[in-house]
Design an enzyme around this catalytic site. Structure first.
Site, short mmCIF file in Angstrom:
data_model
loop_
_atom_site.label_atom_id
_atom_site.label_comp_id
_atom_site.label_asym_id
_atom_site.label_seq_id
_atom_site.Cartn_x
_atom_site.Cartn_y
_atom_site.Cartn_z
N GLY A 15 68.92 -83.89 10.12
CA GLY A 15 68.66 -83.52 8.74
C GLY A 15 67.89 -82.23 8.54
N SER A 16 68.03 -81.26 9.48
CA SER A 16 67.31 -80.00 9.24
C SER A 16 67.92 -79.25 8.06
CB SER A 16 67.28 -79.12 10.50
OG SER A 16 68.57 -78.68 10.84
N ASN A 17 69.23 -79.39 7.86
CA ASN A 17 69.84 -78.78 6.66
C ASN A 17 69.37 -79.50 5.39
OD1 ASN A 17 71.88 -76.51 7.15
ND2 ASN A 17 72.37 -77.97 8.78
N LEU A 93 78.88 -87.16 9.69
CA LEU A 93 80.00 -87.19 10.63
C LEU A 93 81.10 -88.19 10.27
CD1 LEU A 93 78.01 -86.65 13.94
CD2 LEU A 93 79.00 -84.96 12.39
N LYS A 94 81.08 -88.69 9.05
CA LYS A 94 82.14 -89.60 8.60
C LYS A 94 83.02 -88.88 7.58
CE LYS A 94 81.30 -93.66 10.39
NZ LYS A 94 82.28 -94.33 11.20
N ASN A 110 80.59 -79.00 2.19
CA ASN A 110 80.25 -79.32 3.58
C ASN A 110 79.85 -78.06 4.32
OD1 ASN A 110 80.10 -80.90 6.03
ND2 ASN A 110 82.07 -80.03 6.64
N HIS A 112 79.79 -76.38 8.15
CA HIS A 112 80.41 -76.55 9.47
C HIS A 112 79.82 -75.49 10.41
CE1 HIS A 112 83.51 -77.81 12.27
NE2 HIS A 112 83.71 -76.54 12.54
N ASP A 153 87.81 -80.91 7.38
CA ASP A 153 87.49 -79.48 7.55
C ASP A 153 88.50 -78.56 6.86
OD1 ASP A 153 85.22 -79.98 9.03
OD2 ASP A 153 86.19 -79.72 10.97
N GLU A 182 72.59 -71.42 9.19
CA GLU A 182 72.90 -72.53 8.28
C GLU A 182 71.78 -72.71 7.26
OE1 GLU A 182 74.43 -76.23 9.93
OE2 GLU A 182 74.89 -75.23 11.81
C1 GAR Z 1 74.68 -78.85 11.73
O1 GAR Z 1 74.85 -77.87 12.71
C2 GAR Z 1 75.94 -79.00 10.90
O2 GAR Z 1 76.60 -77.78 10.66
C3 GAR Z 1 76.78 -79.88 11.77
O3 GAR Z 1 75.87 -80.84 12.27
C4 GAR Z 1 74.57 -80.23 12.38
C5 GAR Z 1 73.59 -81.11 11.66
O4 GAR Z 1 72.28 -80.66 11.85
N1 GAR Z 1 77.85 -80.46 11.04
C6 GAR Z 1 79.04 -80.72 11.58
O5 GAR Z 1 79.30 -80.53 12.75
C7 GAR Z 1 80.06 -81.29 10.62
N2 GAR Z 1 81.40 -81.10 11.13
P1 GAR Z 1 71.11 -81.20 10.91
O6 GAR Z 1 71.23 -82.74 10.88
O7 GAR Z 1 69.86 -80.76 11.60
O8 GAR Z 1 71.28 -80.61 9.55
#
Ligand code: GAR
Length: 203
Positions: A15-17, A93-94, A110, A112, A153, A182
């Site tokens: 969940g850093s985003n 991821l779902k 989303n 990516h 995607d 990101e």
């Molecule tokens: C991020 O790099 C995001 O782009 C990726 O998962 C990571 C989650 O990091 N998403 C995917 O791969 C989706 N296809 P976070 O939980 O620290 O935000």
């Protein structure tokens, strides 16, 4: 009428985003408020971040419901109950159920960790993306932000920011360079979407 967009963030992991969205809402950069964090995993650290920020959380596992329709209806109810305007997937991821996509068409976004469409599709998430980029000996990777439709995607691309790949990069090193981008690109795109939603409300 509120001039803040009501945002739900879906996570499966760290969940850093999510944190960058929360922080950018808190300092007023995004004219919005995270009103719900949904996770398919009860141990996702993103849920702890949400709780710490005083945000409602929901663990949503489809298999806990008698059928898929009941699962979708429940999630839809939780989103509508909070007047959610915008859904941001942040390491979720779902697949989002078609029923939810239909209801929120053009309002699910989303992020990516690679360039789409080249480095997307089923199984292409997290470190798998960075491994594929390194294996292809690509000199550039990037971050893609896109609207979500029924195909993995696939939806309309809203922003791409390129990131260099260094010759000796390990997937983890590339991941952290991409993640940094990101954290600045996602809030900028969400800010624009939130501003548009607020404008549309007033018309
Ligand atoms: C991020 O790099 C995001 O782009 C990726 O998962 C990571 C989650 O990091 N998403 C995917 O791969 C989706 N296809 P976070 O939980 O620290 O935000």
């Amino acid at each position: 009428m509120s001039n803040r967009a009501r945002i739900a963030v879906f996570v499966s992991g760290g969940g850093s985003n999510l944190q960058s969205i929360i922080d950018n809402c808190a300092d007023g950069t995004i004219p919005g408020e995270v009103v719900l964090v949904v996770s398919n995993k009860k141990k996702a650290f993103g849920l702890e971040r949400a709780a710490k920020a005083g945000i409602d959380t929901l663990v949503h596992k489809r298999k806990k419901f008698p059928n898929g329709n009941a699962a979708d209806e429940f999630l839809l109810f939780e989103l509508k109950k909070r007047d959610v305007d915008l859904i941001a997937l942040a390491g979720y991821l779902k697949m989002v159920a078609p029923k939810i996509i239909e209801e929120f068409r053009g309002r699910i976004v989303n992020i990516h960790p690679g360039i789409l469409p080249e480095y997307g599709g089923k199984g292409m998430h997290g470190l798998n993306v960075h491994r594929a980029v390194i294996k292809a000996k690509a000199t550039e990777s990037g971050v893609t932000i896109h609207l979500v439709d029924e195909i993995y995607d696939h939806g309309e691309i809203l922003a791409i920011e390129k990131v260099p790949v260094m010759p000796e990069d390990l997937p983890e090193e590339l991941a952290s360079r991409v993640l940094k981008v990101e954290h600045s690109l996602y809030p900028r795109v969400i800010k624009k979407l939130a501003e548009q939603l607020i404008k549309d409300r007033k018309q």
